[in-house]
Motif scaffolding. Structure first.
Motif, PDB file in Angstrom:
ATOM      1  N   PRO A  31       0.507  -2.667  -8.786  1.00  0.00           N
ATOM      2  CA  PRO A  31       1.732  -3.320  -8.309  1.00  0.00           C
ATOM      3  C   PRO A  31       1.410  -4.490  -7.382  1.00  0.00           C
ATOM      4  CG  PRO A  31       1.878  -0.935  -8.091  1.00  0.00           C
ATOM      5  CD  PRO A  31       0.455  -1.235  -8.427  1.00  0.00           C
ATOM      6  N   ILE A 134       7.319  -5.481  -5.825  1.00  0.00           N
ATOM      7  CA  ILE A 134       7.935  -4.804  -4.685  1.00  0.00           C
ATOM      8  C   ILE A 134       8.055  -5.829  -3.562  1.00  0.00           C
ATOM      9  CG2 ILE A 134       7.673  -3.002  -2.940  1.00  0.00           C
ATOM     10  CD1 ILE A 134       6.000  -1.438  -5.030  1.00  0.00           C
ATOM     11  N   ASP A 160      12.242   6.965  -2.375  1.00  0.00           N
ATOM     12  CA  ASP A 160      10.918   7.169  -1.775  1.00  0.00           C
ATOM     13  C   ASP A 160      10.698   6.234  -0.586  1.00  0.00           C
ATOM     14  OD1 ASP A 160      10.827   4.919  -3.415  1.00  0.00           O
ATOM     15  OD2 ASP A 160       8.857   5.367  -4.261  1.00  0.00           O
ATOM     16  N   ARG A 230       3.696   4.549  -4.515  1.00  0.00           N
ATOM     17  CA  ARG A 230       3.920   3.597  -5.600  1.00  0.00           C
ATOM     18  C   ARG A 230       2.623   3.189  -6.306  1.00  0.00           C
ATOM     19  NH1 ARG A 230       9.194   1.409  -6.821  1.00  0.00           N
ATOM     20  NH2 ARG A 230      10.605   2.904  -5.829  1.00  0.00           N
TER      21      ARG A 230
END
Length: 337
Positions: A31, A134, A160, A230
């Motif tokens: 990510p 993100i 989360d 994540r």
């Protein structure tokens, strides 16, 4: 590998302003994360949180635990940082134009025309975050419990993040607003309806006075745990089950001061009030008993935030509450005033 990705923008005088930024890239798939603080330059807590988090991320990368990349912008607003008047920073609005720094962000960084200095700064920030999966924008309220704004496309997957930060509330918004940074970032995602694996949020780290090493470590711990969850960092710190509230934006209650005067709160942050229950009073003319104005909760809910100073001008936001039904004063938008 850590890379200096600082931005350079032209200030109101034409002088070059630097926005320090760093990117830690693992050199392998994962990510892509963008974390920033200080878009409202008088909201300091997030700056200290990212100052605390940066060396932790660097160590994780050195140990081979990082996947993807993390970009950190601890002080995103050089305009607001220069706006000191009589010893106090005025960092919410651009003094030259009166524009709210977190409004009017362009959804497209390639818009035509020569932008003014503030719009150029906004485009630079959006461009830096554009490739991320993100994106977290750290803010604070006046005096408040910790809470977040999330678009409905990220809910309930975003639980989360709320849980990792120990936030009391998630405010869920939809539709169009007035161009906050978060809106500009997710506009392409909304157009494509691609939310899977992505998350953008405006994070309110309590109030403007809540700046301390202890709180910064707590919030940095929460962000670190979220990044682990994540798949950005190959560790697994525990995240407690979330016990807070998720409330649609339209059900939030914003109470404005009907008069100016001395503000006296009779209930604390986090208190649960019933509809019509008094929580504060404003003494418009001290010495005159009949000048007291009582403030009451419009509907049953949690007192989330309140005005920081104790002399309040007419029309200022005195407090915000959660609600279970649409507010009679809500007029739309992604964020409140």
């Amino acid at each position: 590998m850590i890379e200096d990705v600082s931005l350079h923008v032209s200030g109101d005088s034409g002088a070059s302003l630097r926005i320090p930024a760093w990117r830690i890239d693992a050199g392998r798939p994962g990510p892509r994360v963008h974390l920033q603080a200080g878009v409202h330059a008088d909201e300091i807590a997030g700056m200290l949180v990212l100052h605390e988090l940066l060396p932790r991320l660097r160590r994780a990368a050195e140990r081979g635990l990082l996947s993807g990349s993390v970009t950190l912008v601890p002080q995103a607003n050089p305009f607001g940082l220069g706006q000191f008047r009589q010893g106090r920073i005025l960092g919410r609005h651009h003094e030259a134009s009166a524009r709210n720094f977190n409004r009017g962000f362009p959804a497209a960084v390639s818009a035509r025309g020569v932008p003014d200095s503030l719009t150029h700064w906004q485009r630079q920030l959006v461009a830096l975050a554009a490739s991320a999966d993100i994106v977290l924008d750290l803010h604070t309220d006046d005096e408040a419990l910790p809470y977040l704004y999330l678009h409905q496309g990220f809910w309930p997957a975003g639980r989360d993040l709320v849980a990792a930060l120990g936030a009391e509330l998630a405010i869920i918004w939809e539709g169009d607003g007035d161009g906050a940074f978060e809106e500009a970032v997710i506009a392409p995602w909304q157009a494509e309806q691609r939310f899977a694996g992505r998350l953008a949020a405006t994070v309110e780290l309590r109030g403007q006075g809540d700046v301390s090493d202890a709180l910064a470590r707590q919030d940095a711990d929460g962000l670190y745990a979220f990044l682990c969850a994540r798949g950005v960092i190959a560790e697994a710190p525990p995240i407690a089950e979330w016990q807070g509230l998720a409330v649609p934006m339209g059900c939030m209650e914003t109470l404005f001061a009907p008069v100016s005067g001395v503000l006296v709160f009779e209930r604390e942050l986090g208190a649960w009030l019933q509809a019509g229950e008094r929580f504060a009073r404003i003494i418009a003319r001290p010495g005159e008993a009949d000048s007291e104005v009582i403030l009451r909760a419009p509907q049953a809910g949690l007192m989330l935030s309140r005005y920081r100073d104790r002399l309040i001008p007419q029309g200022a936001i005195a407090a915000k509450f959660t609600g279970s039904a649409p507010s009679s004063t809500w007029t739309g938008g992604a964020l409140d005033p």
